[in-house]
Design an enzyme around this catalytic site. Structure first.
Site, short mmCIF file in Angstrom:
data_model
loop_
_atom_site.label_atom_id
_atom_site.label_comp_id
_atom_site.label_asym_id
_atom_site.label_seq_id
_atom_site.Cartn_x
_atom_site.Cartn_y
_atom_site.Cartn_z
CB CYS A 2 2.93 -37.05 -50.59
SG CYS A 2 2.20 -36.72 -48.97
NE ARG A 27 2.14 -34.69 -56.37
CZ ARG A 27 1.17 -35.31 -57.05
NH1 ARG A 27 1.03 -35.09 -58.34
NH2 ARG A 27 0.34 -36.12 -56.44
CD1 TRP A 78 -0.52 -31.71 -47.40
CD2 TRP A 78 1.27 -30.43 -47.65
NE1 TRP A 78 -0.92 -30.41 -47.27
CE2 TRP A 78 0.16 -29.60 -47.41
CE3 TRP A 78 2.53 -29.84 -47.83
CZ2 TRP A 78 0.26 -28.21 -47.36
CZ3 TRP A 78 2.62 -28.46 -47.77
CH2 TRP A 78 1.50 -27.67 -47.55
CG ASN A 104 2.32 -40.09 -52.56
OD1 ASN A 104 3.21 -39.78 -51.77
ND2 ASN A 104 2.37 -39.77 -53.84
N GLY A 105 -0.85 -41.31 -49.49
CA GLY A 105 -2.13 -41.83 -49.05
C GLY A 105 -2.20 -41.90 -47.54
CD GLU A 485 -12.04 -20.69 -59.82
OE1 GLU A 485 -10.83 -20.81 -60.10
OE2 GLU A 485 -12.64 -21.50 -59.07
CE LYS A 489 -8.05 -20.08 -59.56
NZ LYS A 489 -8.68 -20.99 -58.62
CD GLU A 492 -7.30 -21.95 -54.71
OE1 GLU A 492 -7.33 -23.19 -54.72
OE2 GLU A 492 -7.36 -21.28 -55.75
CG HIS A 508 -31.99 -12.46 -47.84
ND1 HIS A 508 -33.26 -12.38 -47.33
CD2 HIS A 508 -32.09 -12.24 -49.17
CE1 HIS A 508 -34.11 -12.14 -48.32
NE2 HIS A 508 -33.42 -12.04 -49.45
CE LYS A 603 -2.60 -28.03 -60.63
NZ LYS A 603 -3.34 -26.78 -60.87
#
Length: 608
Positions: A2, A27, A78, A104-105, A485, A489, A492, A508, A603
């Site tokens: 947030c 964010r 958020w 926030n939190g 990575e 990407k 996401e 396997h 973010k």
């Protein structure tokens, strides 16, 4: 996650709040709101709020023409407690409407406090945990706003970055931090505050970052900082390194594209002034470790989340190869919960773009409690991890606004190469090998520029693979973290399901997934494992799979190849990551995704 922004001064506050909220949109959020100390009489006086589910533009449409005031707070939320809605958007107020809080939190004991307050006759207007805090402040009888906030914070358990307005104290704003960032911006007879410096830099570059357990009172002319117990603290402003223009999109359509193209300059920046040709090594003064300390390290453990973890995996490989010290990387969230054995001969390295990632920060705090030596590899100067570690390396990537990390990932990997070279030359790496790695590092910016010149061709490949229902990414040893990575990407930003596996693990289990609708991206560097990797391509093709190879030369067995310039084998993974950033970007573009703000993501993850 947030975002908070606020102001106290002489200017009209509403335009400043809306501008700050726009700078925090990257964010991730689902609702938004502002509260202003109104000027004048009647309905225009006191605290006034406007809130909206949706974007800042939706809020802007709701703000009345006359919404005057010179003190205000604003928030992008958020959702955690309660679905996105007008009612659940911040700021939250107490029953009297004389208190407004943005937060926030997460308040861990919100349920218990809510039940207690309800039993005392309080009626709640939202489902959020934050509203509990507004009621606690509103019901306090303490003589000052500072004491009322401190009293309320003493009753809660959890994390917070908060800002509080009170109609009875129109000359001040009180802010506090515990686990979620709060930054003060010092102006000329005006004060700003925010959860991210991005919201401040267009107005001031003089900032103070609050520490955990620290509060501040801001008035038009001054500020003071103190602990949640009331003891004064000394806070000296520092100058933000970046201009406001660094946070703008410029000529690009998205921040992600801008930041991918900035990697030529950002990698040059992380190298600048650090190479020592005389001794074939690098200078990293921020480590606060002398040669004796470095030689005493028997193991390196790297912790981080998401892309930071993957960069740490590349770093662990570099440290083992160049310094010959056992090294591994682990997700910070897993590390902090498994009660790890902390070895005094182990060097711990915490990796975070923001320097505020909650899981990583709390792991650092636990390590420090147990007496470990901890270094930080972070991008944001003065961030919590930078302050709480014993030393470290700034990656100097510059502001990264897109939720998806690109240039910061690359710069972090380069920073690990510098650290590995530094440790290697103190130990057993020869002068000749030191010079070889240095020359490879110097070639990186130019080679990244060569890769970026292939963007048009990579965009065509992205359009061809955008219909995939899933994609597999495989690599061996140095290539495996690159595969992880690259898969991250893609999922996401494009929302295509993607999996990464070591190429040696295909037999396997994962080979069962191979079919034409599930293409594979394979990393095939020209190293000692070249023939093993080519055999992997044969395995996939024999089962009808499509293959996109990332290699130093065209691969006969692949359907398509992205050719990457050859560097030193230890540094090749850094270059091989770059074209896959472009592939993810153009795949998302072809699918019409919201590239800078992927769904469900934020973010800077400052809560669990």
């Amino acid at each position: 996650m947030c975002g908070i922004v606020g102001y106290i001064g002489k200017r009209e506050v509403t335009p400043l709040l809306l501008e700050g909220l726009q700078r925090l949109e990257y964010r991730g959020y689902d609702s938004v709101g502002i509260a202003v100390h109104g000027t004048g009489t009647g309905r225009a006086a006191g605290l006034r709020t406007v809130k909206a589910k949706g974007r800042v533009r939706d809020l802007r449409d709701r703000v009345p023409e006359r919404f005057a005031g010179t003190v205000g707070i604003a928030h992008t939320r958020w959702a955690t407690h309660g679905a996105p809605s007008d009612e659940n958007a911040h700021p939250h107020q107490d029953a009297s409407g004389r208190v407004a809080v943005v937060h926030n939190g997460i308040i861990d004991n919100a349920g218990e406090l809510r039940a207690r307050l309800t039993a005392e006759g309080v009626e709640f207007a939202s489902e959020t945990d934050t509203e509990v805090l507004a009621h606690l402040i509103g019901r306090s009888k303490a003589p000052t706003l500072e004491e009322r906030v401190r009293e309320a914070l003493g009753a809660i358990e959890g994390t917070y970055g908060i800002a509080v307005l009170h109609a009875d104290f129109p000359d001040r704003v009180v802010v506090a931090r515990n686990g979620s960032p709060v930054v003060l911006g010092i102006g000329e007879r005006e004060m700003f505050f925010a959860s991210d410096v991005a919201a401040l830099v267009s107005h001031t570059r003089q900032v103070i970052t609050l520490g955990d357990g620290e509060m501040a009172t801001l008035t038009t002319d001054d500020y003071r900082t103190y602990t949640t117990e009331g003891s004064r603290t000394s806070a000296t402003p520092t100058t933000v390194e970046w201009e406001a223009e660094s946070y703008d999109m410029g000529d690009h359509d998205t921040y992600m594209h801008k930041e991918i193209t900035e990697q030529v300059e950002s990698v040059d920046r992380v190298l600048r002034g650090r190479i020592d040709d005389r001794f074939a090594t690098v200078r990293l003064g921020g480590l606060n470790m002398d040669a004796r300390d470095a030689r005493g390290v028997r193991r390196v453990k790297i912790i981080g989340c998401g892309s930071a973890h993957h960069a740490g995996q590349i770093g662990a490989q570099l440290i083992e190869e160049l310094a010959r010290v056992p090294a591994d990387a682990e997700p910070a969230g897993e590390f902090r919960y498994r009660n790890p054995v902390v070895d005094p001969d182990t060097l711990y390295i915490a990796v975070s773009q923001s320097g505020e990632t909650y899981d990583t920060l709390t792991a650092v705090q636990e390590l420090k409690r147990k007496g470990a030596r901890v270094l930080g590899v972070v991008n944001v100067v003065g961030s919590a991890i930078a302050r709480e570690t014993d030393g470290g390396v700034y990656v100097h990537a510059g502001p990264e606004v897109c939720v998806v990390s690109t240039k910061c990932f690359t710069n972090t990997a380069v920073a690990f190469a510098l650290l590995a070279l530094h440790l290697g030359r103190i130990r057993d790496l020869s002068v000749a090998d030191g010079r070889r790695i240095i020359e490879g590092l110097r070639r990186l910016p130019g080679q990244i520029a060569e890769i970026l010149e292939q963007e048009e061709a990579i965009a065509k490949l992205a359009a061809e693979y955008a219909d995939a229902k899933s994609m597999m990414f495989v690599g061996r040893v140095r290539g495996y973290p690159v595969a992880r990575e690259a898969a991250l990407k893609l999922k996401e930003v494009s929302y295509i399901h993607a999996e990464a596996y070591p190429a040696s693990e295909l037999k396997h289990g994962p080979l069962a997934l191979i079919e034409p609708a599930v293409p594979t991206v394979a990393f095939v560097p020209d190293d000692e494992l070249l023939e093993k990797n080519r055999a992997t391509l044969e395995e996939i093709k024999a089962r009808g799979g499509r293959v996109l190879a990332v290699a130093h030369a065209e691969q006969e067995k692949a359907d398509h190849t992205i050719v990457v310039p050859r560097n030193e084998v230890e540094l090749d993974p850094i270059l091989m990551s770059v074209p896959l950033q472009l592939l993810a970007y153009h795949t998302a573009l072809a699918l019409g995704r919201d590239i800078d703000r992927p769904r469900n993501l934020a973010k800077s993850v400052t809560v669990e």
